[in-house]
Design a protein around this motif. Structure first.
Motif, PDB file in Angstrom:
ATOM      1  N   CYS A 108       0.826  -1.207   0.000  1.00 29.87           N
ATOM      2  CA  CYS A 108       0.000   0.000   0.000  1.00 29.87           C
ATOM      3  C   CYS A 108       0.869   1.269   0.000  1.00 29.87           C
ATOM      4  O   CYS A 108       1.940   1.291   0.593  1.00 29.87           O
ATOM      5  N   TYR A 113       0.414   3.984   1.602  1.00 32.88           N
ATOM      6  CA  TYR A 113       0.244   4.859   2.771  1.00 32.88           C
ATOM      7  C   TYR A 113       1.007   4.394   4.016  1.00 32.88           C
ATOM      8  O   TYR A 113       2.208   4.495   4.052  1.00 32.88           O
ATOM      9  N   CYS A 114       0.319   3.898   5.031  1.00 37.40           N
ATOM     10  CA  CYS A 114       0.887   3.895   6.388  1.00 37.40           C
ATOM     11  C   CYS A 114       1.920   2.795   6.642  1.00 37.40           C
ATOM     12  O   CYS A 114       2.195   1.939   5.799  1.00 37.40           O
ATOM     13  N   LEU A 117       2.006   0.152   8.260  1.00 37.39           N
ATOM     14  CA  LEU A 117       1.694  -1.274   8.250  1.00 37.39           C
ATOM     15  C   LEU A 117       2.229  -1.883   6.950  1.00 37.39           C
ATOM     16  O   LEU A 117       2.620  -3.041   6.920  1.00 37.39           O
ATOM     17  N   CYS A 145       0.683  -2.828   4.254  1.00 40.02           N
ATOM     18  CA  CYS A 145      -0.111  -4.007   3.914  1.00 40.02           C
ATOM     19  C   CYS A 145       0.259  -4.528   2.529  1.00 40.02           C
ATOM     20  O   CYS A 145       0.410  -3.742   1.579  1.00 40.02           O
ATOM     21  N   LEU A 176      -7.248  -5.021   4.044  1.00 40.96           N
ATOM     22  CA  LEU A 176      -6.788  -3.652   3.783  1.00 40.96           C
ATOM     23  C   LEU A 176      -7.821  -2.711   4.370  1.00 40.96           C
ATOM     24  O   LEU A 176      -8.987  -3.084   4.534  1.00 40.96           O
ATOM     25  N   CYS A 177      -7.417  -1.475   4.676  1.00 44.37           N
ATOM     26  CA  CYS A 177      -8.430  -0.485   5.051  1.00 44.37           C
ATOM     27  C   CYS A 177      -8.935   0.180   3.774  1.00 44.37           C
ATOM     28  O   CYS A 177      -8.425  -0.055   2.683  1.00 44.37           O
ATOM     29  N   LYS A 182      -8.553   3.020   2.575  1.00 40.71           N
ATOM     30  CA  LYS A 182      -7.546   3.778   1.825  1.00 40.71           C
ATOM     31  C   LYS A 182      -6.739   2.846   0.928  1.00 40.71           C
ATOM     32  O   LYS A 182      -6.384   3.199  -0.192  1.00 40.71           O
ATOM     33  N   GLY A 183      -6.422   1.671   1.427  1.00 38.00           N
ATOM     34  CA  GLY A 183      -5.686   0.700   0.625  1.00 38.00           C
ATOM     35  C   GLY A 183      -6.494   0.216  -0.574  1.00 38.00           C
ATOM     36  O   GLY A 183      -6.006   0.191  -1.708  1.00 38.00           O
ATOM     37  N   PRO A 223      -6.202  -2.952   9.758  1.00 32.61           N
ATOM     38  CA  PRO A 223      -5.989  -4.409   9.769  1.00 32.61           C
ATOM     39  C   PRO A 223      -5.245  -4.905  11.009  1.00 32.61           C
ATOM     40  O   PRO A 223      -5.342  -6.080  11.363  1.00 32.61           O
TER      41      PRO A 223
HETATM   42  S1  SF4 Z   1      -4.287  -0.554   3.672  1.00 38.02           S
HETATM   43 FE1  SF4 Z   1      -4.668   0.966   5.283  1.00 38.02          FE
HETATM   44  S2  SF4 Z   1      -3.729   0.060   7.092  1.00 38.02           S
HETATM   45 FE2  SF4 Z   1      -2.857  -1.024   5.322  1.00 38.02          FE
HETATM   46  S3  SF4 Z   1      -0.981   0.080   4.801  1.00 38.02           S
HETATM   47 FE3  SF4 Z   1      -2.643   0.950   3.600  1.00 38.02          FE
HETATM   48  S4  SF4 Z   1      -3.343   2.701   4.806  1.00 38.02           S
HETATM   49 FE4  SF4 Z   1      -2.174   1.387   6.190  1.00 38.02          FE
END
Ligand code: SF4
Ligand SMILES: Nc1nc2c(c(=O)[nH]1)N[C@H]1C(S)=C(S)[C@@H](COP(=O)(O)OP(=O)(O)OC[C@H]3O[C@@H](n4cnc5c(=O)[nH]c(N)nc54)[C@H](O)[C@@H]3O)O[C@H]1N2
Ligand SMILES: Nc1nc2c(c(=O)[nH]1)N[C@H]1C(S)=C(S)[C@@H](COP(=O)(O)OP(=O)(O)OC[C@H]3O[C@@H](n4cnc5c(=O)[nH]c(N)nc54)[C@H](O)[C@@H]3O)O[C@H]1N2
Ligand SMILES: [Mo]
Length: 699
Positions: A24, A26-27, A29, A31, A56-57, A59-60, A194
């Motif tokens: 992913c 973003y963050c 984690l 994922c 995934l959240c 955003k993912g 997650p």
């Molecule tokens: S899917 Fe959501 S929790 Fe996982 S890395 Fe991306 S932003 Fe972070």
């Protein structure tokens, strides 16, 4: 090899069809996910990746929305300062222009006249090249990055207590085997959704989850014990817990004697923090504090995890040290399924602070003022150690100095939307506007890019390959899944192109795998040693945990089992005092303002606010009905939130889940950081994002 060379697609698994395993954008984690389709790309699960097991959240799931987006930048842009008009330029024109302006600035103001601002979302390869570019091609000491605003307080505390800073010193999945997990200032359920499954499993296994947050968050909904302290008082809470552990005879004397130093000073200092005093400072009732201490004392495996709620304070690093003291007093760090960890934030929040884009650092988590470190890294780079500059300014201090007589006159920004995310943002914007040259590399016209003289459009996530180091210290590989859009180049190409134009004594590779191999050599022997990690190993092993000093080394999922990374191998207690927030509430500004995140938006919002599938409702002021009634406002009505630095109008969101003396505003939209205080932690230089004094009135 240039950025434009697409890497071959790697099959997901036999029978799973075409797709690229990646992670992913973003963050922390990071994922795992599978991207399918080269032109129209969709996200599919990658079920075998252990960190998120296919989850995934939102955003993912929606992350491909920014690939091929109509607002995507695809040509270099140059702004005419007189008219404000943008005109497009070729890459050669833009890079020639930037290089010649840099030369002018440096001729007049010296090498430190030019600064570099990086980001914790950049790959390890980019972070490494950026640090090398600053020190060698520019010869400037003025480089730092947005990670200062992210988890520098935890980094500084971990380094002091354990001799090394790796967010989690164990795999994330260890969490579910703990008997008690204490989350201090983390809203995991919204910031790393997650990962919240591990909290549920703790409880299924008979353990308990404790959440400490002025707001009863979605994470608190998954907890057994919820404490809602006044913002900025987590340190006093930790001292109160320690006091009770000592008074009850619950400290692990054997562990303290065998594995630590400095306990006596802590024991003496906490004597004065009896529960009723803690209650007066924190607002947490004495019986609740006693219940927490009893719980921690009664269980075998206790895990304390901090995040930004506890860390983003002018006493953030001391707060983390105090919670580490709690974990050490209980004998937890190094024990299986127990200990202390920090939940890092940005995609490469961990790796981004290991390889040299921090003002005081060289690759491998080496310190720039250490002569041996300088000699090692200079040899890898092929330059003289004496040619490397010394330590520069930290992120906020750098921004604060821009355009001043002693400060830089030009800055290159890679991977941060500063005017939205920096504290005291009006002042920071003025500093940016006072520069002779501002260059921003970004995917989109962010609020910061809009102030630049030159904007360079760079590749994102699925269009390039590179490694990231997630919150567990696991080095993972993001693989290219899409062709590079016409007109776009990687940050690695920008750096190489500028270095060459500036007459750099050494060349800068642009192939990420080649850069990673060099990074491995530069990090060899350092604390964050990547020397044994290769792209192939990452693919085969679902990531490799550092330190990994040699190709036949298995990597290090768990630290501290036998020894700590301090010179004497012992963990260090630190006696710290509660000072409280830099700005206290008073008659004029009677409410605590705190800030943070919501699930559907990421950071400054530059990426997620442009994704149609994500709700973008704008900022709001979360407040308790008691406060709302006093102001005469109902849910949804406009209020003005004001601090000594600025004010902002936004709708009230009335909810019983927040303390009545506190207002929460998310920072994903331009505005709230104009209100936030720029007080810094003395050790980490972390700004106090999580508390300042505010006044709220009906608008
Ligand atoms: S899917 Fe959501 S929790 Fe996982 S890395 Fe991306 S932003 Fe972070
Ligand atoms: N959805 C989403 N997820 C993200 C991000 C994002 O922008 N959006 N960003 C990523 C990044 S870079 C980071 S750093 C992480 C951050 O992850 P978190 O630290 O979980 O996120 P925050 O919302 O900043 O802060 C967490 C909580 O701290 C609480 N808090 C405020 N003041 C205090 C205090 O004084 N003491 C205590 N104990 N708690 C307090 C807030 O109420 C909030 O619920 O999230 C990562 N994940
Ligand atoms: N009030 C308040 N303020 C905060 C916080 C808070 O809790 N409260 N949290 C702080 C924290 S923890 C953080 S981490 C910061 C984050 O705040 P920022 O530093 O602003 O982070 P992002 O919004 O992720 O900005 C990344 C920018 O880089 C671009 N980008 C993405 N990938 C790349 C790339 O590969 N190369 C280049 N050149 N650009 C890229 C994106 O489009 C975006 O414009 O905010 C801090 N600010
Ligand atoms: Mo962050």
């Amino acid at each position: 090899m240039s950025h434009g060379t697409a890497l071959p697609l790697s099959p997901v698994s036999p029978g799973a069809g075409e797709g690229t395993r990646t992670h992913c954008p973003y963050c922390s984690l990071q994922c795992g996910m599978t991207l399918v389709g080269r032109r129209t790309t969709t996200v599919q699960p990658w079920a075998e990746f252990p960190v998120n097991e296919g989850a995934l959240c939102r955003k993912g799931w929606s992350a491909t929305g920014l690939l091929g987006h109509r607002e995507r930048l695809t040509t270099p842009l140059v702004r005419d300062r007189a008219t404000g008009e943008w005109s497009s330029a070729t890459w050669d024109e833009a890079l020639d222009l930037v290089a010649s302006r840099i030369r002018e600035v440096q001729a007049e103001h010296g090498p430190d006249g030019v600064a570099v601002f990086g980001g914790g979302g950049l790959t390890n390869e980019k972070a490494y090249q950026l640090g090398k570019f600053a020190r060698v091609a520019l010869g400037t000491s003025q480089i730092d990055y947005n990670g200062r605003w992210c988890m520098s307080s935890a980094a500084s505390a971990s380094t002091r207590a354990f001799g090394v800073d790796r967010g989690l010193p164990f795999p994330l999945a260890d969490v579910e085997h703990a008997d008690v997990v204490v989350l201090v200032g983390s809203n995991l359920a919204e910031t790393m959704p997650p990962a919240a499954r591990h909290l549920d499993r703790v409880r299924e296994n008979g353990g308990q989850v404790v959440v400490i947050d002025p707001r009863r968050t979605a994470t608190a909904d998954r907890a057994d014990v919820v404490l809602q302290p006044v913002p900025g008082t987590d340190l006093a809470l930790a001292l109160g817990v320690l006091h009770l552990l000592v008074a009850g005879g619950h400290v692990d004397d054997t562990y303290i004697a065998e594995r630590t130093t400095g306990w006596e000073a802590v024991r003496d200092a906490v004597a004065a923090w009896w529960p009723e005093r803690v209650e007066r400072v924190t607002g947490v009732a004495a019986p609740e504090l006693r219940a927490l201490a009893d719980l921690l004392a009664s269980r075998e495996r206790v895990m304390v995890l901090t995040a930004r709620g506890a860390e983003q304070h002018a006493q953030g690093s001391d707060t983390v040290l105090a919670w580490i003291d709690v974990a050490l007093a209980l004998g937890m760090p190094g024990k299986e399924y127990a200990g202390y960890g920090c939940l890092t934030g940005q995609g490469n929040g961990q790796g981004g602070r290991e390889h040299g884009q921090k003002a005081d650092q060289l690759p491998g988590y080496r310190m720039i003022d250490d002569p041996a470190a300088r000699a090692h890294v200079a040899a890898v780079w092929g330059v003289e150690p004496d040619s490397l500059p010394g330590k520069g300014r930290s992120a906020y201090e750098l921004l604060d100095a821009l355009g001043t007589p002693a400060g830089p006159r030009a800055m290159l920004v890679h991977g941060s939307n500063i005017v939205v995310s920096a504290p005291r943002a009006t002042h920071v914007q003025e500093r940016l506007e006072s520069l002779d040259l501002l260059v921003v590399c970004d995917l989109v016209m962010s609020e910061t890019a809009a102030l630049a003289d030159v904007v360079l459009p760079v590749t994102q996530w699925a269009e390039e390959t590179g490694t990231m180091t997630n919150l567990e210290g696991r080095v993972i590989l993001r693989q290219q899944a899409r062709p590079v859009p016409d007109g776009v180049r990687s940050d690695l190409d920008v750096v190489a192109g500028l270095a060459q134009r500036l007459g750099s004594p050494i060349e800068f590779a642009t192939d990420p795998e080649e850069v990673f191999a060099e990074l491995g050599r530069a990090s060899a022997g350092g604390k964050a040693d990547y020397a044994g990690i290769t792209y192939d190993r990452i693919r085969d092993e679902q990531g490799v945990f550092w330190p990994c000093p040699a190709p036949d080394h298995p990597g290090t999922p768990r630290l501290f089992a036998d020894t700590f990374a301090t010179p004497d191998g012992r963990a260090r207690f630190h006696a710290v005092e509660h000072r409280g927030p830099a700005e206290v509430v008073d008659g004029d500004y009677p409410v605590h303002l705190t800030t943070g995140r919501v699930l559907a938006q990421y950071q400054s919002g530059a990426q997620t606010r442009r994704i149609g599938d994500l709700p973008d409702d704008g900022a709001f002021a979360e407040m308790h009905p008691l406060l709302a009634n006093r102001l005469g406002v109902a849910d949804g009505m406009p209020v003005t939130v004001a601090t000594r630095r600025g004010e902002m109008r936004l709708p009230a969101r009335v909810t019983t889940t927040i303390r009545p003396d506190t207002v929460f505003v998310p920072f994903h939209w331009l505005g709230v950081n104009r209100l936030v205080n720029d007080a810094l932690d003395p050790a980490s230089r972390m700004p106090e994002f999580k508390v300042c004094a505010a006044r709220v009135v009906a608008a």
